[in-house]
Design a protein around this motif. Structure first.
Motif, mmCIF file in Angstrom:
data_model
loop_
_atom_site.group_PDB
_atom_site.id
_atom_site.type_symbol
_atom_site.label_atom_id
_atom_site.label_comp_id
_atom_site.label_asym_id
_atom_site.label_seq_id
_atom_site.Cartn_x
_atom_site.Cartn_y
_atom_site.Cartn_z
ATOM 1 N N UNK A 209 -38.025 23.836 -25.314
ATOM 2 C CA UNK A 209 -37.022 24.221 -24.316
ATOM 3 C C UNK A 209 -35.639 23.840 -24.818
ATOM 4 N N UNK A 210 -34.743 24.809 -24.874
ATOM 5 C CA UNK A 210 -33.348 24.530 -25.215
ATOM 6 C C UNK A 210 -32.688 24.032 -23.934
ATOM 7 N N UNK A 211 -32.676 22.717 -23.768
ATOM 8 C CA UNK A 211 -32.355 22.099 -22.477
ATOM 9 C C UNK A 211 -30.959 22.459 -21.993
ATOM 10 N N UNK A 212 -29.975 22.478 -22.885
ATOM 11 C CA UNK A 212 -28.590 22.742 -22.475
ATOM 12 C C UNK A 212 -28.364 24.158 -21.990
ATOM 13 N N UNK A 213 -29.159 25.092 -22.495
ATOM 14 C CA UNK A 213 -29.072 26.476 -22.059
ATOM 15 C C UNK A 213 -27.707 27.110 -22.270
ATOM 16 N N UNK A 214 -27.437 28.121 -21.439
ATOM 17 C CA UNK A 214 -26.207 28.897 -21.572
ATOM 18 C C UNK A 214 -24.963 28.047 -21.382
ATOM 19 N N UNK A 215 -25.027 27.074 -20.495
ATOM 20 C CA UNK A 215 -23.853 26.228 -20.242
ATOM 21 C C UNK A 215 -23.428 25.472 -21.496
ATOM 22 N N UNK A 216 -24.401 25.047 -22.278
ATOM 23 C CA UNK A 216 -24.103 24.280 -23.490
ATOM 24 C C UNK A 216 -23.455 25.155 -24.563
ATOM 25 N N UNK A 217 -23.823 26.440 -24.591
ATOM 26 C CA UNK A 217 -23.269 27.330 -25.610
ATOM 27 C C UNK A 217 -21.759 27.477 -25.479
ATOM 28 N N UNK A 218 -21.230 27.262 -24.278
ATOM 29 C CA UNK A 218 -19.779 27.383 -24.071
ATOM 30 C C UNK A 218 -19.000 26.254 -24.737
ATOM 31 N N UNK A 219 -19.703 25.199 -25.155
ATOM 32 C CA UNK A 219 -19.029 24.050 -25.774
ATOM 33 C C UNK A 219 -19.223 24.004 -27.285
ATOM 34 N N UNK A 220 -20.038 24.896 -27.825
ATOM 35 C CA UNK A 220 -20.369 24.765 -29.244
ATOM 36 C C UNK A 220 -19.253 25.311 -30.125
ATOM 37 N N UNK A 221 -18.880 24.512 -31.082
ATOM 38 C CA UNK A 221 -17.862 24.859 -32.067
ATOM 39 C C UNK A 221 -18.028 23.908 -33.236
ATOM 40 N N UNK A 222 -17.634 24.284 -34.440
ATOM 41 C CA UNK A 222 -17.823 23.397 -35.592
ATOM 42 C C UNK A 222 -17.255 22.003 -35.361
ATOM 43 N N UNK A 223 -18.047 20.993 -35.704
ATOM 44 C CA UNK A 223 -17.619 19.615 -35.562
ATOM 45 C C UNK A 223 -17.868 19.018 -34.190
ATOM 46 N N UNK A 224 -18.370 19.815 -33.242
ATOM 47 C CA UNK A 224 -18.612 19.333 -31.885
ATOM 48 C C UNK A 224 -20.048 18.827 -31.757
ATOM 49 N N UNK A 225 -20.190 17.580 -31.327
ATOM 50 C CA UNK A 225 -21.513 16.993 -31.105
ATOM 51 C C UNK A 225 -21.652 16.677 -29.619
ATOM 52 N N UNK A 226 -21.958 17.713 -28.857
ATOM 53 C CA UNK A 226 -21.989 17.583 -27.402
ATOM 54 C C UNK A 226 -23.214 18.314 -26.857
ATOM 55 N N UNK A 227 -23.962 17.655 -25.974
ATOM 56 C CA UNK A 227 -25.141 18.273 -25.365
ATOM 57 C C UNK A 227 -25.026 18.205 -23.849
ATOM 58 N N UNK A 228 -25.510 19.233 -23.186
ATOM 59 C CA UNK A 228 -25.551 19.278 -21.723
ATOM 60 C C UNK A 228 -26.922 18.790 -21.294
ATOM 61 N N UNK A 229 -26.962 17.564 -20.780
ATOM 62 C CA UNK A 229 -28.258 16.924 -20.520
ATOM 63 C C UNK A 229 -28.256 16.000 -19.316
ATOM 64 N N UNK A 230 -27.103 15.478 -18.959
ATOM 65 C CA UNK A 230 -27.030 14.433 -17.940
ATOM 66 C C UNK A 230 -27.693 14.842 -16.631
ATOM 67 N N UNK A 231 -27.491 16.076 -16.208
ATOM 68 C CA UNK A 231 -28.063 16.535 -14.940
ATOM 69 C C UNK A 231 -29.218 17.508 -15.130
ATOM 70 N N UNK A 232 -29.745 17.589 -16.331
ATOM 71 C CA UNK A 232 -30.892 18.458 -16.617
ATOM 72 C C UNK A 232 -32.156 17.599 -16.593
ATOM 73 N N UNK A 233 -32.841 17.592 -15.459
ATOM 74 C CA UNK A 233 -34.008 16.725 -15.298
ATOM 75 C C UNK A 233 -35.297 17.501 -15.013
ATOM 76 N N UNK A 234 -35.186 18.807 -14.872
ATOM 77 C CA UNK A 234 -36.358 19.604 -14.544
ATOM 78 C C UNK A 234 -37.451 19.515 -15.597
ATOM 79 N N UNK A 235 -37.069 19.479 -16.878
ATOM 80 C CA UNK A 235 -38.079 19.423 -17.932
ATOM 81 C C UNK A 235 -38.796 18.077 -17.942
#
Length: 361
Positions: A209-235
Motif C-alpha cells: 500500500x502506498x500509504x501517502x497516496x495522492x496527497x503525498x504526490x503533491x509534495x514530491x520534488x527532488x531533495x524532498x524527504x517527506x511522507x504523509x503518514x501522521x493521520x494515515x492509520x487505516x492500514x
C-alpha cells in the motif's frame, strides 16, 4: 567478404556462436553503438509504462465505444459481456501472470534508472504482510518495478511471498487496462480486495500500500524527504484486524525522477489540486522530466536517477478483530519509528547527508 561468408557458413552449420562472432568482426560503422541501442530500449520501456498509466484506460474505453458503432459491434458486445462476468475478479485476488511479470521489457525498465531492491530481513511464508511504501513520487516507479514485476527478483529474495501492489480502484473499471494491471499482480486499494488477499488466499501474501497516496504526490520534488503518514492509520487498523505484520518500505530516489511545481498551501492553484484530487482520486501534478530526443529539453520521460527500495524489518502484529484506538495508535507509532530508523540507517549510503531527516506529516 570473408566475414560474411563465415557468418553464412555458421547458418548452414546451425551454430549461433559462429554467426555472432562473425558479425562482431564487421566494421563498427555498420552497426549502432550497443550502449546507445540499450539506452533507447530502456527509454521506450519506461515511456510505454508512463503512456499506459496516463492514457491506456481512456483510449481503450473510447475504442470500445467506437467499435460498437461499426460493423464489428459484435466483438465489442462480446467483450463487454465478458467484462460484466469478470467484473469482481480484481476484488478476488486478480489474475496474475508469471509470464507478464517476467517480460524482458521490465529489465530494461529497471536498468533505465536503475531500480534496486534491498532486503534487510527474511519474511516467513506462514505469515501475511502489509507493506507500507514511501514515498509516493509521481508514478511510483520503484513500487511498480519491485512489486509489479520480477525485474529486481522479488520472488528469489523473498521465497514463498507473493506481492500484490494496491492502486486506485478506478483503474480496474477501464477495459484492457484492468487486465494489464492484474497480470502484474496489481489489485484495487479497497477493503474487499485487501480483505480477500489477507483472509481468503492463504498465507505468504504481501499487500503493498502506498500509504501517502495522492496527497503525498503533491509534495514530491527532488531533495524532498517527506511522507504523509501522521493521520494515515487505516492500514494499521487493517493489519490488526487480519493479524498481518507491518513492513515499512522506503525508496530513496523516488522523488528525484521528476521536477514538480509545488504550489504553496492556501494558494488558488493548490486549492484546485486538492479539489480535483477528491473528485478524481489522484492529484493532478504539474511536473516534467526530460525530452524523448534531447536530455536538456522538457518532456514526460523521467530523469535517470537511481531508485533504491529498502524493505525493512517486519513488525509482528497480533490479530484483534475490534482493536481500540489506543491499540491502533500504539502500532502506528511503532511503524513511524521503524520507518524513521530505516531511513536514518540507509540515507548516507544512497546520496543523502547525515543531517537529512525524514519529515512525517
Amino acid at each position: 567478404m570473408k566475414t560474411i561468408l563465415a557468418a553464412y557458413s555458421g547458418v548452414l552449420r546451425g551454430t549461433g556462436s559462429s554467426i555472432f562472432s562473425a558479425l562482431q568482426d564487421l566494421p563498427l560503422g555498420l552497426w549502432p553503438c550497443r550502449s546507445k541501442m540499450e539506452k533507447h530500449l530502456q527509454v521506450i520501456s519506461v515511456l510505454q509504462w508512463v503512456v499506459t498509466f496516463l492514457a491506456m484506460g481512456a483510449a481503450c474505453t473510447v475504442l470500445l465505444i467506437y467499435i460498437f458503432c461499426t460493423d464489428c459491434w459484435l466483438i465489442a458486445a462480446m467483450y463487454t459481456a465478458w467484462l460484466i462476468v469478470d467484473w469482481n475478479t480484481p476484488k478476488q485476488g486478480g489474475r496474475r501472470s508469471s509470464w507478464v511479470r517476467n517480460w524482458t521489457v521490465w529489465k530494461y525498465f529497471r536498468d533505465y534508472f536503475p531500480v534496486k531492491l534491498i532486503k534487510t530481513h527474511d519474511l516467513l511464508p506462514s505469515r501475511n504482510y502489509i507493506f507500507g511504501y514511501h514515498p509516493h513520487g509521481i508514478f511510483c516507479f520503484g513500487a511498480f518495478c519491485n512489486f509489479g514485476t520480477e525485474a529486481t527478483g522479488f520472488s528469489k529474495k523473498f521465497p514463498g511471498i507473493k506481492p500484490s501492489l494496491a492502486t486506485l480502484a478506478g483503474n480496474f473499471r477501464l477495459p484492457v487496462l484492468r487486465d494489464y494491471l492484474m497480470s502484474g499482480g496489481i489489485c484495487p486499494v479497497n477493503r474487499n480486495s485487501i480483505d480477500y488477499l489477507l483472509s481468503c488466499n492463504g498465507t505468504g501474501n504481501a499487500v503493498v500500500i502506498v500509504v501517502g497516496g495522492a496527497a503525498e504526490s503533491l509534495h514530491c520534488t527532488p531533495g524532498m524527504n517527506c511522507v504523509t503518514l501522521r493521520n494515515r492509520k487505516g492500514f494499521v487498523r487493517l493489519a490488526l484486524q487480519k493479524g498481518s505484520d507491518l513492513v515499512p518500505v522506503y525508496s530513496f530516489g523516488e522523488n528525484d525522477v521528476y521536477k514538480q511545481v509545488i504550489f504553496e498551501e492556501g494558494t488558488y492553484w493548490r486549492a484546485i489540486q486538492k479539489k480535483l484530487q477528491k473528485i478524481l482520486g489522484f492529484a493532478p501534478c504539474l511536473f516534467h522530466g526530460s525530452g524523448l530526443f534531447f536530455n536538456n529539453s522538457w518532456g514526460i520521460v523521467p530523469f535517470c536517477k537511481p531508485i533504491t527500495t529498502i524493505v525493512g524489518e517486519p513488525i509482528t502484529v497480533p490479530k484483534i478483530e475490534d482493536p481500540t484506538e489506543e491499540m491502533v495508535d500504539l502500532y502506528h507509532d511503532m511503524y513511524i519509528r521503524s520507518l524513521q530508523s530505516l531511513f536514518d540507517r540507509f540515507k548516507t549510503r544512497y546520496g543523502l547527508k547525515e543531517s537529512d531527516i525524514l519529515h512525517v506529516q
